[in-house]
Design a protein around this motif. Sequence first.
Motif: not given
Length: 451
Positions: A254-260
């Motif tokens: 979720i953190g990865y996709f929120s950064d992207r």
Amino acid sequence: MARLLIPIVALLASVTILVMGSGLMGTLVSTRLSLEAIDPQLKGLIMSAYYIGLVIGAQQGDWVIRRTGHIRAFAIFAAIATVAILLLGLHVDVWAWFALRVVIGFCLAGAYLVVESWLHARTENRTRGRVFSVYQFLAYLGLAAGQPLLNLYEPVTTELFMVVAALFALCLVPVALTRTGMPQDTPGHKRMKLRQVVTASPLAATVCVAAGLVSGAAFTLTPVFALRMGLDIAGVSLVMTSLILGGVVLQWPIGYFSDRFGRRTLMIVVGGGVALISLALVATIGAVPLWAILTLAGVFGGLAFTLYPLAVSHANDVLQPNDFVAVTAALLFLWGLGAVAGPILGGWAIALLGGPGLLAYMATIGALVALIALLLRRDTAEAREPFRTLTRTTPVIHHLDPRALPQTEGEAEEEARTQASDNPPSKGPHGHSPSSTEQRGQGGFGGTGPP
């Protein structure tokens, strides 16, 4: 890493044992109340009392530390919490349990203040990111490790309360034995910028309250729901363990996709996911194998427990970096207000609709988060700092977060001059050098960015 952790291993061991006791206590009290003939709304009030104490202790507990020192303050908090949990086991009384839960919440917040301020004082700026990550991991690990202990004895007896008390007392030993020098003082409380947060980022403020509403009810009332749906004590401990471990496993993606793709987009997805999983759990209880229920519970925890760090990351993107600690203190306060109200509102839902009422409540909150994030289109910003998972203990922990150390203009200019003299800056696709904000914004969970 070993050289980094050896000086603080005693502090980390103490907080892990403390969180184990806290995790077991929450599930035990909720389970015990489910077996007592008490109105569900009063049960919710008792469960919310812990968060009342937690919020007060996070804001006011540092005066004990300033007066007595860190080791003595930790001993005071742990001793009072030990006595309070033993008193809980002696007799079930609504108002006595309410008062004792407030006391326990205050004492645990004070103990977290001691450990977190100590870690802050013993950590250098260049290593705080790794210490911060280890602390977060051990907090979740301890919380999950406390759940299987529910199977040791019957919740209607006093033995499990004694186990919690033993853990609260045992967490004193590593701190008492440590040779790590005590800090001179706790980090100064920055005045929380509540009005600024609500004005500049109503989405972050709203999602923080919603995260508290969901988390407070999930931690305290899930055992009530599980027992009403026919699961036994072993099933309750498995559901709670899955809930917590899911919160750990899904943090990185979720953190990865929120950064992207942006925080607001992920808030829509996560809020909608909370609503859908809640409805799916209502339909599956009693109709599918236990492993399917545990899987859904893990997904629910992974979604629900990322709402708070998503809100903090979003507020940090919108507001000035130099305000990180004050802003996060305000968001933690808002989360605490939601956590206090969550068990009460969830208890009302159970009183009206029975066990499925809790999931109807969760689905409503999740749907509202998705709707609000969809409507507040103006409240958006590019990801400026990588997403990080966050525990919800005290404002002091956010001093360890690397995002609390933005560069000043003078430092940034000096660094730019140094880099320019050593290495000419590379040009970006549009013929300009990437800004410091763009450089800081690249990265994923815990500072490890996508390839």
